[in-house]
Design a protein around this motif. Structure first.
Motif, PDB file in Angstrom:
ATOM      1  N   GLU A   1       0.819  -1.216   0.000  1.00  7.19           N
ATOM      2  CA  GLU A   1       0.000   0.000   0.000  1.00  7.19           C
ATOM      3  C   GLU A   1       0.853   1.268   0.000  1.00  7.19           C
ATOM      4  N   ALA A   2       2.147   1.154   0.289  1.00  8.90           N
ATOM      5  CA  ALA A   2       3.017   2.332   0.301  1.00  8.90           C
ATOM      6  C   ALA A   2       3.700   2.564  -1.044  1.00  8.90           C
ATOM      7  N   CYS A   3       4.224   1.493  -1.664  1.00  8.73           N
ATOM      8  CA  CYS A   3       5.011   1.680  -2.893  1.00  8.73           C
ATOM      9  C   CYS A   3       4.430   0.946  -4.099  1.00  8.73           C
TER      10      CYS A   3
ATOM     11  N   CYS B   1       9.294  -1.594   2.773  1.00 11.34           N
ATOM     12  CA  CYS B   1       8.459  -0.574   3.423  1.00 11.34           C
ATOM     13  C   CYS B   1       8.191  -0.934   4.883  1.00 11.34           C
ATOM     14  N   GLN B   2       8.046  -2.233   5.195  1.00 11.36           N
ATOM     15  CA  GLN B   2       7.826  -2.654   6.574  1.00 11.36           C
ATOM     16  C   GLN B   2       9.045  -2.350   7.434  1.00 11.36           C
ATOM     17  N   GLU B   3      10.252  -2.580   6.877  1.00  6.27           N
ATOM     18  CA  GLU B   3      11.469  -2.258   7.618  1.00  6.27           C
ATOM     19  C   GLU B   3      11.537  -0.768   7.937  1.00  6.27           C
ATOM     20  N   GLN B   4      11.175   0.068   6.966  1.00  2.85           N
ATOM     21  CA  GLN B   4      11.171   1.519   7.195  1.00  2.85           C
ATOM     22  C   GLN B   4      10.132   1.898   8.255  1.00  2.85           C
ATOM     23  N   ALA B   5       8.960   1.288   8.176  1.00  6.27           N
ATOM     24  CA  ALA B   5       7.912   1.572   9.164  1.00  6.27           C
ATOM     25  C   ALA B   5       8.362   1.141  10.560  1.00  6.27           C
ATOM     26  N   ASP B   6       9.061   0.007  10.650  1.00  8.79           N
ATOM     27  CA  ASP B   6       9.565  -0.460  11.945  1.00  8.79           C
ATOM     28  C   ASP B   6      10.618   0.489  12.504  1.00  8.79           C
ATOM     29  N   ARG B   7      11.494   1.003  11.633  1.00 12.79           N
ATOM     30  CA  ARG B   7      12.504   1.977  12.096  1.00 12.79           C
ATOM     31  C   ARG B   7      11.831   3.249  12.592  1.00 12.79           C
ATOM     32  N   ASP B   8      10.829   3.709  11.862  1.00 11.76           N
ATOM     33  CA  ASP B   8      10.101   4.916  12.279  1.00 11.76           C
ATOM     34  C   ASP B   8       9.409   4.687  13.617  1.00 11.76           C
ATOM     35  N   GLU B   9       8.842   3.512  13.787  1.00 10.61           N
ATOM     36  CA  GLU B   9       8.141   3.170  15.031  1.00 10.61           C
ATOM     37  C   GLU B   9       9.113   3.092  16.205  1.00 10.61           C
ATOM     38  N   ALA B  10      10.313   2.573  15.958  1.00 11.57           N
ATOM     39  CA  ALA B  10      11.306   2.422  17.023  1.00 11.57           C
ATOM     40  C   ALA B  10      11.778   3.777  17.548  1.00 11.57           C
ATOM     41  N   SER B  11      11.709   4.806  16.717  1.00 16.82           N
ATOM     42  CA  SER B  11      12.155   6.121  17.164  1.00 16.82           C
ATOM     43  C   SER B  11      11.130   6.813  18.056  1.00 16.82           C
ATOM     44  N   PHE B  12       9.913   6.279  18.139  1.00 20.27           N
ATOM     45  CA  PHE B  12       8.874   6.847  19.007  1.00 20.27           C
ATOM     46  C   PHE B  12       9.187   6.500  20.451  1.00 20.27           C
ATOM     47  N   SER B  13       9.233   7.487  21.320  1.00 23.29           N
ATOM     48  CA  SER B  13       9.652   7.251  22.697  1.00 23.29           C
ATOM     49  C   SER B  13       8.502   6.980  23.659  1.00 23.29           C
ATOM     50  N   GLY B  14       7.281   7.234  23.266  1.00 24.33           N
ATOM     51  CA  GLY B  14       6.161   6.991  24.166  1.00 24.33           C
ATOM     52  C   GLY B  14       5.966   8.123  25.155  1.00 24.33           C
ATOM     53  N   TYR B  15       5.472   7.787  26.315  1.00 23.34           N
ATOM     54  CA  TYR B  15       5.142   8.789  27.316  1.00 23.34           C
ATOM     55  C   TYR B  15       6.092   8.700  28.496  1.00 23.34           C
ATOM     56  N   ASN B  16       6.401   9.835  29.084  1.00 19.04           N
ATOM     57  CA  ASN B  16       7.208   9.890  30.285  1.00 19.04           C
ATOM     58  C   ASN B  16       6.256  10.075  31.458  1.00 19.04           C
ATOM     59  N   ARG B  17       5.992   8.997  32.164  1.00 16.54           N
ATOM     60  CA  ARG B  17       5.054   9.049  33.285  1.00 16.54           C
ATOM     61  C   ARG B  17       5.706   9.601  34.554  1.00 16.54           C
ATOM     62  N   ARG B  18       7.024   9.639  34.605  1.00 12.94           N
ATOM     63  CA  ARG B  18       7.703  10.041  35.829  1.00 12.94           C
ATOM     64  C   ARG B  18       7.751  11.543  36.009  1.00 12.94           C
ATOM     65  N   GLY B  19       7.836  12.288  34.941  1.00 11.82           N
ATOM     66  CA  GLY B  19       7.966  13.743  35.084  1.00 11.82           C
ATOM     67  C   GLY B  19       9.391  14.116  35.434  1.00 11.82           C
ATOM     68  N   SER B  20       9.685  15.380  35.415  1.00  7.14           N
ATOM     69  CA  SER B  20      11.040  15.818  35.748  1.00  7.14           C
ATOM     70  C   SER B  20      11.165  16.053  37.243  1.00  7.14           C
ATOM     71  N   LYS B  21      12.402  16.096  37.698  1.00  3.65           N
ATOM     72  CA  LYS B  21      12.624  16.368  39.122  1.00  3.65           C
ATOM     73  C   LYS B  21      12.099  17.740  39.505  1.00  3.65           C
ATOM     74  N   ASP B  22      12.247  18.697  38.588  1.00  5.91           N
ATOM     75  CA  ASP B  22      11.759  20.051  38.888  1.00  5.91           C
ATOM     76  C   ASP B  22      10.265  20.051  39.156  1.00  5.91           C
ATOM     77  N   SER B  23       9.496  19.287  38.354  1.00 10.17           N
ATOM     78  CA  SER B  23       8.055  19.292  38.536  1.00 10.17           C
ATOM     79  C   SER B  23       7.675  18.599  39.853  1.00 10.17           C
ATOM     80  N   GLN B  24       8.519  17.679  40.324  1.00  9.57           N
ATOM     81  CA  GLN B  24       8.224  16.985  41.568  1.00  9.57           C
ATOM     82  C   GLN B  24       8.538  17.847  42.785  1.00  9.57           C
ATOM     83  N   LEU B  25       9.418  18.821  42.603  1.00 14.43           N
ATOM     84  CA  LEU B  25       9.793  19.681  43.730  1.00 14.43           C
ATOM     85  C   LEU B  25       8.849  20.850  43.922  1.00 14.43           C
ATOM     86  N   ARG B  26       7.998  21.124  42.960  1.00 10.79           N
ATOM     87  CA  ARG B  26       7.113  22.273  43.073  1.00 10.79           C
ATOM     88  C   ARG B  26       5.904  21.973  43.901  1.00 10.79           C
TER      89      ARG B  26
END
Length: 88
Positions: free
Chosen positions: A40-42, A63-88
């Motif tokens: 469906e891509a090429c 195309c699947q290899e390229q899609a997998d590389r693009d997907e691997a670069s996605f970092s997701g969500y940071n649930r922990r937050g920064s130290k600065d936000s925890q100190l406020r």
């Protein structure tokens, strides 16, 4: 032992939620339905062996290899937050 405002199982709950999110995300990317004969891509033909091996396949190997590389670069969500936000 209580740790302030967080419950005793807060860390494990956070880990479990992160894992659940990752599993849901992975399952949402699984192919569904019949395999395509052309990418469906090429628009290159998808070999029959690939269509049989991966039911619901929609992309050629390149195309699947390229899609997998693009997907691997996605970092997701940071649930922990920064130290600065925890100190406020």
């Amino acid at each position: 032992m209580a740790t302030g405002w967080a419950g005793d199982t807060a860390v494990q709950d956070q880990i479990d939620a992160t894992i659940d999110d990752a599993v849901k995300r992975a399952r949402s990317h699984l192919p569904k339905g019949p395999s395509l004969e052309r990418c469906e891509a090429c628009d290159q033909p998808i070999p029959e062996a690939r269509r049989k091996a991966v039911p619901g396949v929609r992309l050629c190997v390149t195309c699947q290899e390229q899609a997998d590389r693009d997907e691997a670069s996605f970092s997701g969500y940071n649930r922990r937050g920064s130290k600065d936000s925890q100190l406020r």
